[in-house]
Enzyme design. Structure first.
Site, PDB file in Angstrom:
ATOM      1  N   ASP A  76       0.712  -1.017  -0.025  1.00  0.00           N
ATOM      2  CA  ASP A  76      -0.126   0.249   0.123  1.00  0.00           C
ATOM      3  C   ASP A  76       1.064   1.263   0.008  1.00  0.00           C
ATOM      4  OD1 ASP A  76      -2.483  -1.523   0.213  1.00  0.00           O
ATOM      5  OD2 ASP A  76      -2.249  -1.705   2.377  1.00  0.00           O
ATOM      6  N   ASP A  78       0.576   4.904   0.511  1.00  0.00           N
ATOM      7  CA  ASP A  78      -0.288   6.403   1.025  1.00  0.00           C
ATOM      8  C   ASP A  78       0.475   7.561   0.662  1.00  0.00           C
ATOM      9  OD1 ASP A  78      -2.172   4.603   1.512  1.00  0.00           O
ATOM     10  OD2 ASP A  78      -1.602   4.244   3.714  1.00  0.00           O
ATOM     11  N   ASP A 167      -0.330   6.702  14.721  1.00  0.00           N
ATOM     12  CA  ASP A 167      -0.302   6.138  15.761  1.00  0.00           C
ATOM     13  C   ASP A 167       0.794   5.477  16.289  1.00  0.00           C
ATOM     14  OD1 ASP A 167       0.181   4.516  13.577  1.00  0.00           O
ATOM     15  OD2 ASP A 167      -1.563   3.254  13.538  1.00  0.00           O
TER      16      ASP A 167
END
EC number: 2.7.7.19
Length: 477
Positions: A76, A78, A167
């Site tokens: 992925d 991003d 996070d």
């Protein structure tokens, strides 16, 4: 790759021994790291350059940078930028705005989607607002629930603020395509070297803002084989109940990431260890806690075998269906309810349907299961009672059933986990791959076995045909 990371960390800073003295960001020039454009999605690079050309800052962030440094092939990609979602959408004709909780832009290139988000600032709530069910922060597009969970967060800021609100530290790594440097804002490089998962900021506050972060900590621990750092792990058991306030639809997707990504067994054990599994599968957890077993099913052995089957498929490059994973995790509860309904005198098939209804109704309160998944789950469970009935033409009809393969795979998991089914899996394996004559012999052997088991059939008394002639009236004398 981690060996190279150690030298990268040493080159980047000599102050890690005294973290308080360390200043961030640490900027790693291209000459000191191995991440190159060849390791990136060409479409992600196009997005970065297009945003730069339009006058905006743009970086790759999070998983793709982290995974490359760990030695995992990134999947992925991003992008984060100082352009607003509306500005990004105007630049890319092949894009669409999504999300209410977090506004994002999806830029599509065929089947590949590059997710673009805007730098976000900390949306910390004022103490005066703690008792209000939903609070709008100073007129900005941000709101929280009465439990302190962020419902909406579209407060934009700088890249430094964006890093602080991510996070975990290893997700606050940014790749700049303009000079090919990596920017470490929170000590993520050091935590990768130490193979640990560390949350950014105060763990209790960050879990309060978004309880799903607890699940993400578990997912990364299972996926990467990292330890959860002590202060990051400490509040999880105590705060696990906050998952009750997360929308079931969101938790459904999180379960697929947790247990359907190739590391299901380790992740399952971690979920149970930290007391999170019960909030995802309450019926299954209660059954496991009770120690219930039956002659034909050991619940935990079955679940672990099902997760192993899923892990093996994913790791060998095969696909898995979400409904199959959920069918495995809920089967022990279905078996228990089925037994209870039959004990009440209900026939086997209606009892199974009633058991499936009850288990699914209970489950959707925790993790919503779309109908397109619950229907094939029911069919897989139903196949477990149809596959043994393979006499006459039934075997050929079952072989044509659209859910046969999934039902057969499910059957094999039952056998591998210790359920004794008299060689049913082997019989169906031979039947699938046999010639027509071999298939008929297999059916004949089952028919003969059934006849031997039942003994000689009793002949039914012949029924006398009724005569159409009028009955003659008789009288007693």
């Amino acid at each position: 790759m981690l060996t190279g990371l150690k030298s990268l960390v040493r080159k980047a800073t000599s102050l890690f021994a005294s973290p308080k003295a360390q200043t961030y960001p640490i900027v790693i020039p291209r000459s000191d790291h191995s991440l190159s454009r060849q390791d990136l999605s060409p479409n992600a690079v196009k997005v970065l350059y297009r945003l730069n050309k339009a006058g905006y800052d743009a970086y790759l962030v999070g998983g793709c940078v982290r995974d490359h440094l760990i030695g995992i092939e990134p999947k992925d990609f991003d992008v984060v930028t100082n352009a607003t979602p509306e500005q990004v959408h105007n630049i890319f004709s092949n894009s669409r705005l999504i999300g209410r909780r977090f506004k994002l832009v999806h830029v599509t290139f065929g089947r590949e989607i590059i997710e673009v988000s805007t730098f976000r600032a900390n949306s910390a709530q004022d103490d005066d607002d703690d008792d209000t069910p939903t609070t709008s922060l100073k007129g900005k597009d941000s709101a929280r629930s009465a439990h302190g969970i962020v419902l909406r967060d579209n407060v934009y800021g700088s890249i430094e603020e964006d890093a602080e609100r991510r996070d975990f530290t290893f997700n606050a790594l940014y790749y700049n395509v303009q000079d090919f440097s990596i920017h470490d804002f929170c000590g993520g490089l050091k935590d990768i070297e130490l193979r640990q998962i560390r949350i950014i900021g105060d763990a209790r506050q960050r879990y309060q803002e978004d309880p799903v972060r607890m699940l993400r900590a578990i997912r990364f621990a299972g996926k990467l084989g990292f330890e959860i750092e002590a202060e990051t792990a400490a509040p999880i058991k105590e705060m696990a109940h906050l998952l009750d306030h997360i929308p079931p639809a969101r938790l459904f997707e999180e379960v697929l990431k947790l247990l359907g990504s190739g590391n299901g067994i380790e992740t399952y054990h971690l979920l149970r260890q930290y007391g999170l599994f019960r909030y995802l599968f309450p019926d299954t957890d209660a059954l496991l806690q009770s120690g219930w077993k039956r002659n034909d099913i050991d619940p935990e052995a079955f679940i672990l075998q099902g997760l192993k089957n899923t892990d093996d498929r994913i790791q060998s490059g095969k696909t898995t269906a979400p409904y199959f994973l959920y069918a495995v995790l809920l089967w022990p509860s279905v078996a228990l309810r089925h037994e209870e309904f039959q004990a009440q005198g209900m026939p086997a098939t209606p009892a199974l349907h009633q058991a499936a209804n009850m288990v699914l109704d209970n489950q959707v309160a925790s993790t919503a299961i779309p109908r397109r998944f619950s229907t094939p789950m029911r069919e897989i469970w139903d196949m477990q009672y149809r596959l043994p009935k393979r006499y006459g033409k039934r075997a050929f009809l079952l072989l044509e059933h659209p859910r046969f393969r999934a039902g057969f795979d499910f059957l094999l998991i039952r056998e591998l986990s210790g359920t004794e089914l008299d060689g049913l899996g082997d019989w169906w394996e031979k039947f699938q791959h046999g010639t027509e004559s071999q298939q008929r012999e297999l059916i004949k052997s089952i028919d003969n076995f059934a006849n031997d088991k039942e003994g000689p059939k009793k002949r039914r008394p012949r029924r006398r045909k009724k005569s159409n002639a009028p009955q003659r009236e008789t009288f007693d004398e």
